[in-house]
Every structure is written in structure tokens, then in C-alpha cells.
Scaffold this motif. Sequence first.
Motif, PDB file in Angstrom:
ATOM      1  N   ALA A  74       0.787  -0.908   0.124  1.00  0.00           N
ATOM      2  CA  ALA A  74      -0.178  -0.008  -0.043  1.00  0.00           C
ATOM      3  C   ALA A  74       0.922   1.433  -0.017  1.00  0.00           C
ATOM      4  O   ALA A  74       0.213   2.281  -0.418  1.00  0.00           O
ATOM      5  CB  ALA A  74      -0.857   0.012   1.190  1.00  0.00           C
ATOM      6  N   VAL A  78       3.258   3.406  -6.868  1.00  0.00           N
ATOM      7  CA  VAL A  78       2.840   2.651  -7.857  1.00  0.00           C
ATOM      8  C   VAL A  78       2.532   3.452  -9.174  1.00  0.00           C
ATOM      9  O   VAL A  78       2.234   2.665 -10.235  1.00  0.00           O
ATOM     10  CB  VAL A  78       1.310   2.019  -7.537  1.00  0.00           C
ATOM     11  N   TYR A  79       3.095   4.613  -9.143  1.00  0.00           N
ATOM     12  CA  TYR A  79       2.922   5.457 -10.708  1.00  0.00           C
ATOM     13  C   TYR A  79       4.349   5.497 -11.195  1.00  0.00           C
ATOM     14  O   TYR A  79       4.357   5.761 -12.128  1.00  0.00           O
ATOM     15  CB  TYR A  79       2.485   6.758 -10.145  1.00  0.00           C
ATOM     16  N   SER A  99      -6.800  -2.186 -12.266  1.00  0.00           N
ATOM     17  CA  SER A  99      -6.704  -0.955 -11.681  1.00  0.00           C
ATOM     18  C   SER A  99      -6.398   0.235 -12.714  1.00  0.00           C
ATOM     19  O   SER A  99      -6.570   1.496 -12.399  1.00  0.00           O
ATOM     20  CB  SER A  99      -5.929  -1.094 -10.414  1.00  0.00           C
ATOM     21  N   LEU A 103      -8.257   3.538 -13.786  1.00  0.00           N
ATOM     22  CA  LEU A 103      -7.814   4.814 -13.777  1.00  0.00           C
ATOM     23  C   LEU A 103      -7.780   5.484 -15.176  1.00  0.00           C
ATOM     24  O   LEU A 103      -8.363   6.833 -15.278  1.00  0.00           O
ATOM     25  CB  LEU A 103      -6.173   4.780 -13.500  1.00  0.00           C
ATOM     26  N   ALA A 106     -11.195   7.140 -15.728  1.00  0.00           N
ATOM     27  CA  ALA A 106     -11.311   8.268 -15.300  1.00  0.00           C
ATOM     28  C   ALA A 106     -10.592   9.343 -15.991  1.00  0.00           C
ATOM     29  O   ALA A 106     -10.946  10.671 -16.199  1.00  0.00           O
ATOM     30  CB  ALA A 106     -11.028   8.332 -13.733  1.00  0.00           C
ATOM     31  N   VAL A 107      -9.453   9.152 -16.446  1.00  0.00           N
ATOM     32  CA  VAL A 107      -8.545  10.346 -16.620  1.00  0.00           C
ATOM     33  C   VAL A 107      -8.756  10.571 -18.345  1.00  0.00           C
ATOM     34  O   VAL A 107      -8.732  11.823 -18.606  1.00  0.00           O
ATOM     35  CB  VAL A 107      -7.174   9.843 -16.571  1.00  0.00           C
TER      36      VAL A 107
ATOM     37  N   VAL B 107     -10.176  12.456 -11.448  1.00  0.00           N
ATOM     38  CA  VAL B 107      -9.961  11.292 -10.365  1.00  0.00           C
ATOM     39  C   VAL B 107     -11.226  11.190  -9.444  1.00  0.00           C
ATOM     40  O   VAL B 107     -11.830  10.162  -9.233  1.00  0.00           O
ATOM     41  CB  VAL B 107      -8.682  10.896  -9.888  1.00  0.00           C
ATOM     42  N   ALA B 110     -14.675  10.168 -10.068  1.00  0.00           N
ATOM     43  CA  ALA B 110     -15.019   8.491 -10.118  1.00  0.00           C
ATOM     44  C   ALA B 110     -14.385   7.561  -9.279  1.00  0.00           C
ATOM     45  O   ALA B 110     -15.188   6.664  -8.799  1.00  0.00           O
ATOM     46  CB  ALA B 110     -13.860   8.191 -11.328  1.00  0.00           C
ATOM     47  N   ASN B 163      -9.824   1.314  -5.537  1.00  0.00           N
ATOM     48  CA  ASN B 163      -8.744   0.976  -6.516  1.00  0.00           C
ATOM     49  C   ASN B 163      -7.400   1.859  -5.865  1.00  0.00           C
ATOM     50  O   ASN B 163      -7.338   2.878  -5.417  1.00  0.00           O
ATOM     51  CB  ASN B 163      -9.518   2.129  -7.726  1.00  0.00           C
ATOM     52  N   GLU B 164      -6.413   0.818  -6.300  1.00  0.00           N
ATOM     53  CA  GLU B 164      -5.124   1.081  -5.724  1.00  0.00           C
ATOM     54  C   GLU B 164      -4.606   2.455  -6.285  1.00  0.00           C
ATOM     55  O   GLU B 164      -3.941   3.238  -5.737  1.00  0.00           O
ATOM     56  CB  GLU B 164      -4.263  -0.184  -6.027  1.00  0.00           C
ATOM     57  N   MET B 165      -4.597   2.687  -7.627  1.00  0.00           N
ATOM     58  CA  MET B 165      -4.173   3.763  -8.103  1.00  0.00           C
ATOM     59  C   MET B 165      -4.747   5.131  -7.627  1.00  0.00           C
ATOM     60  O   MET B 165      -4.192   6.385  -7.426  1.00  0.00           O
ATOM     61  CB  MET B 165      -4.275   3.652  -9.749  1.00  0.00           C
ATOM     62  N   PHE B 166      -6.190   4.958  -7.400  1.00  0.00           N
ATOM     63  CA  PHE B 166      -6.789   6.073  -6.679  1.00  0.00           C
ATOM     64  C   PHE B 166      -6.399   6.315  -5.260  1.00  0.00           C
ATOM     65  O   PHE B 166      -5.857   7.624  -5.065  1.00  0.00           O
ATOM     66  CB  PHE B 166      -8.398   5.742  -6.917  1.00  0.00           C
ATOM     67  N   ARG B 168      -3.682   5.511  -3.890  1.00  0.00           N
ATOM     68  CA  ARG B 168      -2.179   6.112  -3.818  1.00  0.00           C
ATOM     69  C   ARG B 168      -2.006   7.834  -4.346  1.00  0.00           C
ATOM     70  O   ARG B 168      -0.790   8.357  -3.984  1.00  0.00           O
ATOM     71  CB  ARG B 168      -1.101   5.319  -4.680  1.00  0.00           C
ATOM     72  N   LEU B 169      -3.343   8.288  -4.654  1.00  0.00           N
ATOM     73  CA  LEU B 169      -3.052   9.717  -4.927  1.00  0.00           C
ATOM     74  C   LEU B 169      -3.633  10.562  -3.668  1.00  0.00           C
ATOM     75  O   LEU B 169      -3.737  12.042  -3.813  1.00  0.00           O
ATOM     76  CB  LEU B 169      -4.193  10.145  -6.155  1.00  0.00           C
TER      77      LEU B 169
END
Lengths: 233, 233
Positions: A74, A78-79, A99, A103, A106-107, B107, B110, B163-166, B168-169
Motif C-alpha cells: 500500500a 505505484v505510479y 486498476s 484509472l 477516469a482520466v 479522478v 470517479a 482502486n489502488e491507483m486512486f 495512492r493519490l
Amino acid sequence: MTEQARGLHARVLESLGPAITAGEYPPGSVLRTDELSQEFEVSRSVMREAVRVLESMHLVESRRRVGVTVRPAAEWNVYDPQVIRWRLAGADRPRQLRSLTVLRSAVEPAAAALAARHATAAQCAALTECAIGMVATSRGQQLEGYLRHDIEFHRIILNASGNEMFARLGDVVAEVLTGRTRHQVMFEDPDPAAVTLHVKVAEAVREGDAVRAEELTREITLGALEELDVLAP
Amino acid sequence: MTEQARGLHARVLESLGPAITAGEYPPGSVLRTDELSQEFEVSRSVMREAVRVLESMHLVESRRRVGVTVRPAAEWNVYDPQVIRWRLAGADRPRQLRSLTVLRSAVEPAAAALAARHATAAQCAALTECAIGMVATSRGQQLEGYLRHDIEFHRIILNASGNEMFARLGDVVAEVLTGRTRHQVMFEDPDPAAVTLHVKVAEAVREGDAVRAEELTREITLGALEELDVLAP
DNA sequence: TTCCGCAATAAGTCTGACTTTTAAGTCACA
DNA sequence: TGTGACTTAAAAGTCAGACTTATTGCGGAA
């Protein structure tokens, strides 16, 4: 495929990074630089540099008198494109792919809307060219060519949005599209509906119709998501 | 505020990183590790570790017989939290803040929609608590407390999306909100309309109303965007 | 039991010598 | 004059070893 391993520390990373992201060393595991440097047959300085990089990715944490401890997933960056590549190469590709696709959904619509407003003439031309390329390669097992145009198409949209954060997701999208083609539906031609949508997006952007560009792009990304649901439920 | 500078190499980074992102060394500039290590009064090994980290962020490229060349900004890993912090501390904060806010507005809606579907009871409770906290601190110059609840609110939404990518923001959003409070509207109380919207989002998520949660969150982020337009046109 | 100090440990730092890559200059030859 | 191969030097890369420092955990004293 991307960059070559320049330097010993990079070679160590290419081996240690995937091992960590794959969960080979569970979170909380403690590594010791001396042991690692012996295991990989490199000097401590080289191993230290590798550990520093892993640390900057938040994959590990290095503390005196303790060692190098693996952080929970966690907390990973991850980017980071390198982390993304390592994870896509590992066992939990499906989850990762999902995932990332969420993303995208959304983007990319938001990026397309901005692109419709800000795209230059050159970008519109390039976009149309890509769409044509996709049509031309949409049948008869020309998946490599199709993929190339598809990647370029989405990259142009993201760049044309004029937003730096969107633009930098171009590589991520490229990885996702490549992953999908290479490992999932390699055998069948792309969905004709998706091809049409791309052509229409190029049209909408060219005409400056932000709302339509956004909506059409949303359909593309939702399609990609549904495709994932079908293949890996 | 975040983490302390652990180790010499980290202290070098805290000085060299911001200098690069601020454009003090324009793209293409060549640095030499020996000179740098003298300048910063650290050993070559320490400087090498620092350069490795900068290299992993794609801020520089190190090549034999050439030196350490600064890469163009378009290649930087702008999603790296450390890079974001460095850039927000520098001169082009406004531009940076804007592009991050645009990302948020793509983001977070969503994420809110997903949160409405997947949030656990505990997350709903925490969300409501944050909203109440925001209301309680919305008047009378309690900006620090308000900010803390605001950050936590958005972090919960992003985490609850599943969602993991979300998720991490969360740190990025925290940086943006902190930046806004600290450097722009420090003097006046938060917009009452925004407070109300947060309360309603918590409500919608609790009730599982994805569409409403998404729409309300969109209003929040668009409001943030407009606020930026007013302050830095 | 609690608290304090000691010792063991692993990362951190520095230094110097050596190797390797490669950009750039040089010279001979066509 | 241009082109190719050869040489040189500059900078990063690698290694080994000695030393420093922070931190943990233990054991003894209050």
C-alpha cells in the motif's frame, strides 16, 4: 523493449525489484545489504545504490541496526513506470491491469475533453492519421500494427490535453495496451466498435466538440473495462 | 512535516532535487559527481547514491565520459511524491497546482462513485466524522483543523474506492490542499458551499448513491478549479 | 518491576586505487 | 579534402577496507 540495464546496480534492480513487487519478500521481511551483495556478487557500494533506488520507490525502508525492511504494498510508488512494469510482469497482472484501466476510464475522457479545446492542427492531423491506421490494421491479424497506432492515438490525446499530469500517463496507457494485446486477445481481431469509436473521437477533437470527445472516450475506456471483466471475472 | 532527512544522501537530495525541478540547472546541463561532492562536502559514494535516486526519478541521466545531464521536464516522474513536493515548493507552484487540480477533478468523482458502492461501514462512519469536523472548523480561523479534516475526507474517499491507483493519490491531494491553505487563502474562512458539498458527499456515499456522490464530488473539484482561476488567472 | 547503561549489530561514511566506457582529437591514407 | 582507424583522456563505474554512528535489546541495579 525499453531501456538497457546500464551499470551493475541496474542489473541488480531488474532482479530485486520484480522479486519484491511479486511478493517474494513479504512486507516486513528484513534484508541485509552485505548478504544481498554477496548473493548478487556485487560490491556493497553497488548494492547500496540499488537499495537507495528501491527506497525512493518506497518499496523498502533502510534503518540502522535493523536492515532493509520491505514495505507493505500500500505504500509503494505505484505510479513509477518501473514499478508498473515490474508488477505487470508478475503474478498479479490481472488485478494490476484492472486498476490501471479504471484509472484510464477516469482520466482519458477528461483528457479528451481538454484535447478538443486545446489540440493544435498538427495534433489533430496526427490523431486522424492514427485513426486511419487503426482502421487499416483492424482486420487480418495485423495486431502489432494496430497496437502501435492505438498507443500513439491515446498518447496524442493525453499530450494534447495540455495537462502535464495527463500527458505523463502516456507510458502507463502504452503498457496497459501492450499487455492486453500480448497476453489476452492475441488471437482475435480488435472489436470493430472500438475502431469506429476512435475514428469518431478524432472527428470530435478536430471539430472542437469537447462533450462528444469526452463521451466517446468514456465509451472506449468502459469497453476496455468490460473486456477485462469478460476475460478475468 | 513529512519525513526527516535520514542520512547524508537525503540531505543532499533535499537541496539538489528542488534546485533541478526549479530549473536552476536547465535541461541539458552537465553536472559532475566529483564537483558536486566537493560542493556539498560529502564523499563521492554519498553523492553517487543521491544521483542514483535522481536518476530513478528521471530528473537526470548519468553517462560515462559525459557526466550527469539534466533531463527535460517532460521526462520527469511527476507522480513521485517527492518530486511533487519539490515542485510545489518552487517557483511554478501555480502551474503545478493547477495541473494537479485538473487531475483531481478527473479522478475524485470517479473515486467517489466507486466509494459509494464499496465503502465499508467503518469508512462511512469515518467519512461522516470528517464532514462533521469540517463543519465544526469552518468558521473562526480554524484553518489548520479544517485542513486536517479536509485531507482526511478526501483520503477516505480515495481509499474507499477500492482502486489502488486512486488510493495512492491521497498524498498528492494532501499536498495540494495543504499548499492551497498555506499559501493562498490563509486569511479567509473556507467557502460554506464547499463545506455543504462535503457533508452531502458523505451522505451519498453512506446511502450508496454512486451517481450523486460522483456529481457532488465533481462540484467540489470544479469549485477548487474555479478558485484557482480567480486567484491565479 | 522498572529504569538505566552497556555492548553488539548493521547501516552509514570516507578514502584511494583501479577499470571501463566513450567522446573527441589526431594522423595517415586515399 | 575527406574519411577512416587509432589514440588519448575524461568521467563514471567498481571494488575493498577501515572507520563511525545510531539503535536495539539485553542484563544488572535500584
